[in-house]
Scaffold this active site. Sequence first.
Site, PDB file in Angstrom:
ATOM      1  N   HIS A   1      -6.331  -7.129  -0.323  1.00  0.00           N
ATOM      2  CA  HIS A   1      -6.491  -5.711  -0.607  1.00  0.00           C
ATOM      3  C   HIS A   1      -5.710  -5.341  -1.867  1.00  0.00           C
ATOM      4  O   HIS A   1      -4.624  -5.874  -2.109  1.00  0.00           O
ATOM      5  CB  HIS A   1      -5.980  -4.859   0.557  1.00  0.00           C
ATOM      6  CG  HIS A   1      -6.625  -5.159   1.865  1.00  0.00           C
ATOM      7  ND1 HIS A   1      -6.074  -6.033   2.794  1.00  0.00           N
ATOM      8  CD2 HIS A   1      -7.790  -4.716   2.404  1.00  0.00           C
ATOM      9  CE1 HIS A   1      -6.873  -6.103   3.853  1.00  0.00           C
ATOM     10  NE2 HIS A   1      -7.915  -5.319   3.642  1.00  0.00           N
TER      11      HIS A   1
ATOM     12  N   HIS B   1       0.814  -1.217   0.000  1.00  0.00           N
ATOM     13  CA  HIS B   1       0.000   0.000   0.000  1.00  0.00           C
ATOM     14  C   HIS B   1       0.849   1.269   0.000  1.00  0.00           C
ATOM     15  O   HIS B   1       0.303   2.378  -0.079  1.00  0.00           O
ATOM     16  CB  HIS B   1      -0.926   0.022   1.218  1.00  0.00           C
ATOM     17  CG  HIS B   1      -1.962  -1.055   1.218  1.00  0.00           C
ATOM     18  ND1 HIS B   1      -2.808  -1.277   0.150  1.00  0.00           N
ATOM     19  CD2 HIS B   1      -2.303  -1.975   2.166  1.00  0.00           C
ATOM     20  CE1 HIS B   1      -3.613  -2.294   0.425  1.00  0.00           C
ATOM     21  NE2 HIS B   1      -3.319  -2.737   1.633  1.00  0.00           N
TER      22      HIS B   1
ATOM     23  N   TYR C   1      -3.305 -11.601   8.829  1.00  0.00           N
ATOM     24  CA  TYR C   1      -3.295 -11.149  10.219  1.00  0.00           C
ATOM     25  C   TYR C   1      -3.623 -12.306  11.147  1.00  0.00           C
ATOM     26  O   TYR C   1      -3.933 -13.406  10.719  1.00  0.00           O
ATOM     27  CB  TYR C   1      -4.200  -9.919  10.345  1.00  0.00           C
ATOM     28  CG  TYR C   1      -3.704  -8.881   9.388  1.00  0.00           C
ATOM     29  CD1 TYR C   1      -2.545  -8.156   9.657  1.00  0.00           C
ATOM     30  CD2 TYR C   1      -4.287  -8.723   8.121  1.00  0.00           C
ATOM     31  CE1 TYR C   1      -2.006  -7.280   8.738  1.00  0.00           C
ATOM     32  CE2 TYR C   1      -3.749  -7.851   7.192  1.00  0.00           C
ATOM     33  CZ  TYR C   1      -2.611  -7.140   7.505  1.00  0.00           C
ATOM     34  OH  TYR C   1      -2.052  -6.290   6.584  1.00  0.00           O
TER      35      TYR C   1
END
Length: 349
Positions: A202, A164, A328
């Site tokens: 993502h 990101h 995660y």
Amino acid sequence: MRVVYTEGHAAHAPKRFIMRGEIGQSPEKPERAEILLTAAREAGHELIAAKPHGVGPAARIHDGGYLDFLENGWARWCELPNHADEIIPNVHSGRNMHQPPQHVVAEAGHYQADTACPIGPGTWEGALASSDVAVTAADLLCDDIEAGDRGAYLYALCRPPGHHAYADQAGGFCFLNNSAIAAQRLRDRGAAKVAILDVDVHHGNGTQGIFYTRGDVLTVSLHGDPAVYYPFFTGFAHETGEGAGAGANINYPLPKDTSDEAYLAILEDALETVATFKPDALVVALGLDASEADPLAFCKITTDGFRRMGQVIAGAGYPSLLVQEGGYISDQLGANLAAFLAGFEGNRA
């Protein structure tokens, strides 16, 4: 499989995470890497400590002002009266604000895209250590390629993640874009073309932004539909690159609850796109957060699905660098990594 890792990542230990207005603990914590390292060790993979490379490789990708903020912003923040124990922006340079930042609070809003990337006293050290992992692994892969081993592969256990991070902006737990840094390192050492395949749940918006106008690095991302999922503003199918990069950026937005079979069918299509590009090396931005058990869950990939994913990607046959991105803490995190690595290695045996 050779696994490159570092203990230095633990210097970055973020405390806060703001999501939908709620302030909670960051899920991007040092324990993530410990779980992944334990899984790799218990599976019998070879562990290799990363070598320090300094800021040079990151500077091939990232803006100088941004790197200065990451390295020195904490010291400037600490000069503020009543400062918090982490740098979290309270104002961002939005679409109607165009002046360059002149104050550390303004720098935070300029260089941090969101509230998921708090900066503390050890963030720079941890992010640079993560970059060292990617560069060390890229160098080892290049050594293998130069020795004539076109079937070589490694896993870079990077933490904090990177995809990101733009050239001049942190976001989504990411500070230095490890996958982009690795791809550039491969280019600098002789790979004419590199493909980045991002399988994190993502969109790899930072990676897309870094290479969007370049034709020498193909970026392909499979991810949750940004119409309803982070990062919201990028990752749509019509974003295909500009200028020299026209056609060299491919996005596959996925519907919520995408399962193994649907995902693997799209992955096969993505790899056909990669094959058309004919890269000299493949960087896999390996997110494990597409898991059905992930705390940020959007897709429903099983542990066996990750094994099959590894098999399919390995079957493409490119010299490959697997760079850890998201994933995660859950009961399945370590098992998902072990399954992916086993599937990948099993199809290269």
